[in-house]
Design a protein around this motif. Structure first.
Motif, PDB file in Angstrom:
ATOM      1  N   SER A  25      -0.239   0.776   2.304  1.00 21.81           N
ATOM      2  CA  SER A  25      -1.022  -0.131   3.122  1.00 21.81           C
ATOM      3  C   SER A  25      -1.312  -1.390   2.316  1.00 21.81           C
ATOM      4  O   SER A  25      -1.209  -1.394   1.090  1.00 21.81           O
ATOM      5  CB  SER A  25      -2.328   0.523   3.599  1.00 21.81           C
ATOM      6  N   PHE A  29       5.311  -3.849   4.467  1.00 25.08           N
ATOM      7  CA  PHE A  29       6.137  -2.739   3.988  1.00 25.08           C
ATOM      8  C   PHE A  29       7.630  -3.013   4.144  1.00 25.08           C
ATOM      9  O   PHE A  29       8.420  -2.696   3.256  1.00 25.08           O
ATOM     10  CB  PHE A  29       5.745  -1.461   4.730  1.00 25.08           C
ATOM     11  N   ASN A  30       8.010  -3.602   5.261  1.00 25.87           N
ATOM     12  CA  ASN A  30       9.424  -3.815   5.557  1.00 25.87           C
ATOM     13  C   ASN A  30      10.121  -4.737   4.561  1.00 25.87           C
ATOM     14  O   ASN A  30      11.355  -4.754   4.501  1.00 25.87           O
ATOM     15  CB  ASN A  30       9.604  -4.379   6.967  1.00 25.87           C
ATOM     16  N   ASN A  73       9.779   2.996   8.142  1.00 22.77           N
ATOM     17  CA  ASN A  73       9.064   1.728   8.208  1.00 22.77           C
ATOM     18  C   ASN A  73       7.939   1.750   9.243  1.00 22.77           C
ATOM     19  O   ASN A  73       6.917   1.082   9.072  1.00 22.77           O
ATOM     20  CB  ASN A  73      10.036   0.588   8.501  1.00 22.77           C
ATOM     21  N   LYS A  76       5.223   3.327   7.479  1.00 20.55           N
ATOM     22  CA  LYS A  76       4.962   2.712   6.179  1.00 20.55           C
ATOM     23  C   LYS A  76       4.897   3.768   5.087  1.00 20.55           C
ATOM     24  O   LYS A  76       3.980   3.778   4.253  1.00 20.55           O
ATOM     25  CB  LYS A  76       3.683   1.872   6.214  1.00 20.55           C
TER      26      LYS A  76
END
Length: 118
Positions: A25, A29-30, A73, A76
């Motif tokens: 978090s 993330f991607n 993804n 996450k």
């Protein structure tokens, strides 16, 4: 704000399997390369496996054919499935998040202990 929460570590017998998870978090993330490193007794921290934002994977020679890294993804989350575990796999496993710019600061999880023993 960056948070990497690991789970799944524990004690397992040689030949057994264990799955690690790392929920991220505070990052996009991607865009990040995600990886697993381990601190093995008597050795420096070493790369176990990583996976790029595009899904390209890399596994250390010592774990090829036994470990598999993957990512989701939408959740996450990055995973490390460990099969055919050996005593040499014992160590503290760390989740890593590397920003798309190579000079940017890498983030680390708290580490989770994996012990392979009879």
């Amino acid at each position: 704000q960056v948070q990497l929460v690991e789970s799944g570590g524990g004690l397992v017998q040689p030949g057994g399997s264990l799955g690690l998870s790392c929920a991220a978090s505070g990052i996009i993330f991607n865009l990040y390369t995600m990886g697993w490193y381990r601190q093995t007794p008597g050795k420096q921290r070493e790369l176990v496996a990583d996976i790029t934002s595009g899904g390209t994977t890399n596994h250390a020679d010592s774990v090829k054919g036994r470990f598999t890294i993957s990512r989701d993804n939408a959740k996450k989350t990055v995973y490390l499935q460990m099969n055919s575990l050996k005593a040499e796999d014992t160590g503290v496993y760390y989740c890593s998040a590397q920003p798309p710019v190579s000079t940017a600061i890498r983030s680390w999880g708290q580490g989770t202990q994996v012990t392979v023993s009879s």
